[in-house]
Every structure is written in structure tokens, then in C-alpha cells.
Design an enzyme around this catalytic site. Structure first.
Site, PDB file in Angstrom:
ATOM      1  N   GLY A 205       0.804  -1.215   0.000  1.00 27.71           N
ATOM      2  CA  GLY A 205       0.000   0.000   0.000  1.00 27.71           C
ATOM      3  C   GLY A 205       0.834   1.260   0.000  1.00 27.71           C
ATOM      4  O   GLY A 205       1.947   1.311  -0.519  1.00 27.71           O
ATOM      5  N   ASP A 230      -5.829  -8.248  -6.938  1.00 26.44           N
ATOM      6  CA  ASP A 230      -5.438  -8.182  -5.529  1.00 26.44           C
ATOM      7  C   ASP A 230      -4.258  -7.224  -5.400  1.00 26.44           C
ATOM      8  O   ASP A 230      -3.189  -7.464  -5.956  1.00 26.44           O
ATOM      9  CB  ASP A 230      -5.041  -9.568  -5.014  1.00 26.44           C
ATOM     10  N   LEU A 231      -4.453  -6.150  -4.667  1.00 30.09           N
ATOM     11  CA  LEU A 231      -3.457  -5.082  -4.584  1.00 30.09           C
ATOM     12  C   LEU A 231      -2.109  -5.609  -4.112  1.00 30.09           C
ATOM     13  O   LEU A 231      -2.001  -6.229  -3.044  1.00 30.09           O
ATOM     14  CB  LEU A 231      -3.942  -3.988  -3.632  1.00 30.09           C
ATOM     15  N   ASP A 232      -1.068  -5.376  -4.933  1.00 26.83           N
ATOM     16  CA  ASP A 232       0.318  -5.731  -4.613  1.00 26.83           C
ATOM     17  C   ASP A 232       0.491  -7.223  -4.334  1.00 26.83           C
ATOM     18  O   ASP A 232       1.394  -7.629  -3.598  1.00 26.83           O
ATOM     19  CB  ASP A 232       0.815  -4.918  -3.400  1.00 26.83           C
ATOM     20  N   GLU A 233      -0.351  -8.059  -4.931  1.00 30.71           N
ATOM     21  CA  GLU A 233      -0.285  -9.501  -4.698  1.00 30.71           C
ATOM     22  C   GLU A 233       0.070 -10.271  -5.973  1.00 30.71           C
ATOM     23  O   GLU A 233       0.105 -11.499  -5.961  1.00 30.71           O
ATOM     24  CB  GLU A 233      -1.628 -10.018  -4.161  1.00 30.71           C
TER      25      GLU A 233
END
Length: 288
Positions: A205, A230-233
Site C-alpha cells: 500500500g 489483488d493489490l500488490d499480490e
């Protein structure tokens, strides 16, 4: 060219994945030999966890790509292969997205010119107008597409228009400080690389360097990965680190981190453009 003039061989790169079983390498090598192919580079890996086999082969052949593709398709049915064939060194048509940070865009554009980074930067898209002069300097068309909560859908629609109009093969988020929608991530799956200014999976984040400073880390890093909903995944392609200590302020970490970011991103883009990255579920196989 006269009828007796020699024809320059075509240098091709083949990547494939399939369920692992005996005979795959022999079948591929035999097929290439049937087409007069000379293998110049070959790497392979069998993943015992997923049960999949991965291979990357560079080959020169006088037969050309079209005839080879037809026979490869028949081989793919036999081995349940997912495969891709391309010309070695062909620049991928690439769109770069930025906000206000210049270091990653500048590095990619410079490497394209000076180090034969195999990309063709066909556009820069930004939600700010700050980096237009840099795009102009490198003679890359600049598109200002502002993004607010109210205009996000329209901005993403415009991005997809540009992707289609410019025949874009790769989108690079070079410190583009906006979150892409799930729908857009699905539309461009496997074609978007992001540089995250942290050593994922730690400090996801916003403001990761401040988070890292608060934890007193001894290493800072950056992660280049494919973008998913999926954020930063997303699957990680490359990571890099820099050693720090208690004397470094947050501003020092940011400055050091920018150098790490550009290095990791440039390697990830190069490996993707050279077809050295293959997907293995949530992981990547990188043939360096």
C-alpha cells in the site's frame, strides 16, 4: 536479391509449458531439427510442486516462423502445451503509465535508446501533466488522462482505447499511483507490470518507506510484479534491495529506493520482453 543469394536465417524464441512427462525436450528438439533449426539457447525447468514443465528455446531456422507454428500446434495438442513463438529481439509495443515521479520513466526511455531494451515506447499516459516535457524529450506521445473518483471508469476506458489503437502488448506502471480496477486487471492479465516501492510482501500500500523506517529495517527494496485484482499480490518477476541503517531518515530511504526501483523494473521489463518469464500459478519461472 538474386535467386542464388542466401536467405538470412530467422532467429526465433519459443516458450512453452505443459504437464511434465518424459519426451518433451526430445520432441521439441526433434521438431526444430526437422525445420532445419539450430538451437542457440535452451533452458528448462520441471516444477515438482505444480507438476508442470517449462522451456525456453532460441533457434535459428531458414524455414521461417509460419511453417514452424503449424507443426508446433500439432505438438501442443499431443503434450497439452501452452506455447508462444516470436522473433528474438522484436521490440514489444509498450505503454508506460506514470504520475509525477520521473525516475522509472526516464530509466526505461534511456535504456531503450542506449542499451537496446527490446521495447517500443509508443505512449506515456499520466494522470498529471508534470512529465510531459520528459516524454517530449524522448519523442514519446504523451496522453494526459486525469483520474478522480468520478472519472475513474472513463479514464480506464480511455486507457483501453489507447491499448487497442496503438496495438499495445505491454503496459508498465512506472510509479503510476492509481489502483487499477478488477475489470481492467482481468482485461490486461499478464500484460501489466508494476513497480512497487517495497520488498513485497512486506509494507504494502501507501508510504512503504515510512512503514519500513518505523520498523527499523536494515534492507529496503523494490518489487516488480504482474498486476492482478489483488493489490500488490501479483506474481513477482524481480526484486532488488539496498542496505540501510538507523542513521537513514525516511527521505534517505526514498532517494535510495528510487535507484532500486528503476533497476528492478528495468530487469523485469527486459525479461518479459525477451520472453524469459513464464507463469506457474501465482509464481513466475524466470529464465535469465
Amino acid at each position: 536479391m538474386s535467386p542464388t543469394s542466401p536467405v538470412d536465417p530467422t532467429h526465433l524464441v519459443l516458450t512453452l509449458s505443459c504437464p511434465d512427462r518424459p519426451g518433451i525436450v526430445a520432441a521439441v528438439a526433434g521438431l526444430l531439427a526437422q525445420h532445419g533449426g539450430n538451437i542457440t539457447e535452451s533452458q528448462q525447468f520441471g516444477d515438482p510442486l505444480s507438476g508442470l514443465f517449462f522451456m525456453r528455446v532460441q533457434v535459428t531456422t531458414d524455414a521461417g516462423a509460419d511453417a514452424l507454428r503449424e507443426d508446433l500446434q500439432a505438438l501442443a495438442v499431443r503434450f497439452e502445451m501452452t506455447w508462444r513463438l516470436d522473433v528474438v529481439g522484436r521490440p514489444l509495443r509498450t505503454l508506460v503509465m506514470v504520475s509525477t515521479a520521473a525516475h522509472c520513466l526516464n530509466d526505461l526511455a534511456f535504456r531503450q535508446r542506449s542499451e537496446n531494451l527490446p521495447v517500443d515506447l509508443v505512449a506515456v499516459v499520466s494522470n498529471h501533466d508534470v512529465l510531459r516535457p520528459m516524454a517530449d524529450f524522448y519523442d514519446i506521445p504523451f496522453h494526459h488522462v486525469p483520474v478522480t473518483a468520478a472519472t475513474k471508469a472513463a479514464a480506464e476506458a480511455r486507457l483501453l482505447e489507447l491499448v487497442e489503437e496503438l496495438d499495445v502488448e505491454l503496459v508498465v506502471l512506472a510509479r503510476y499511483m492509481q489502483i487499477l480496477s478488477d475489470e481492467l486487471c482481468r482485461r490486461l492479465e499478464g500484460r501489466v507490470i508494476n513497480i512497487h516501492h517495497s520488498f513485497l510482501p512486506s509494507f504494502k500500500g501507501a508510504r512503504p518507506y515510512a512503514q519500513a523506517h518505523d520498523r527499523g529495517v536494515k534492507l529496503i527494496g523494490a518489487t516488480a510484479h504482474y498486476v492482478t485484482g489483488d493489490l500488490d499480490e501479483g506474481p513477482i518477476i524481480e526484486q532488488d534491495v539496498e542496505r540501510v541503517d538507523h542513521a537513514h531518515a525516511v527521505e534517505d530511504l526514498v532517494a535510495l529506493g528510487q535507484d532500486v526501483e528503476r533497476r528492478a523494473l528495468a530487469r523485469a521489463v527486459r525479461w518479459h520482453a525477451e520472453h524469459r518469464v513464464l507463469m506457474d500459478g501465482r509464481r513466475t519461472i524466470v529464465f535469465r
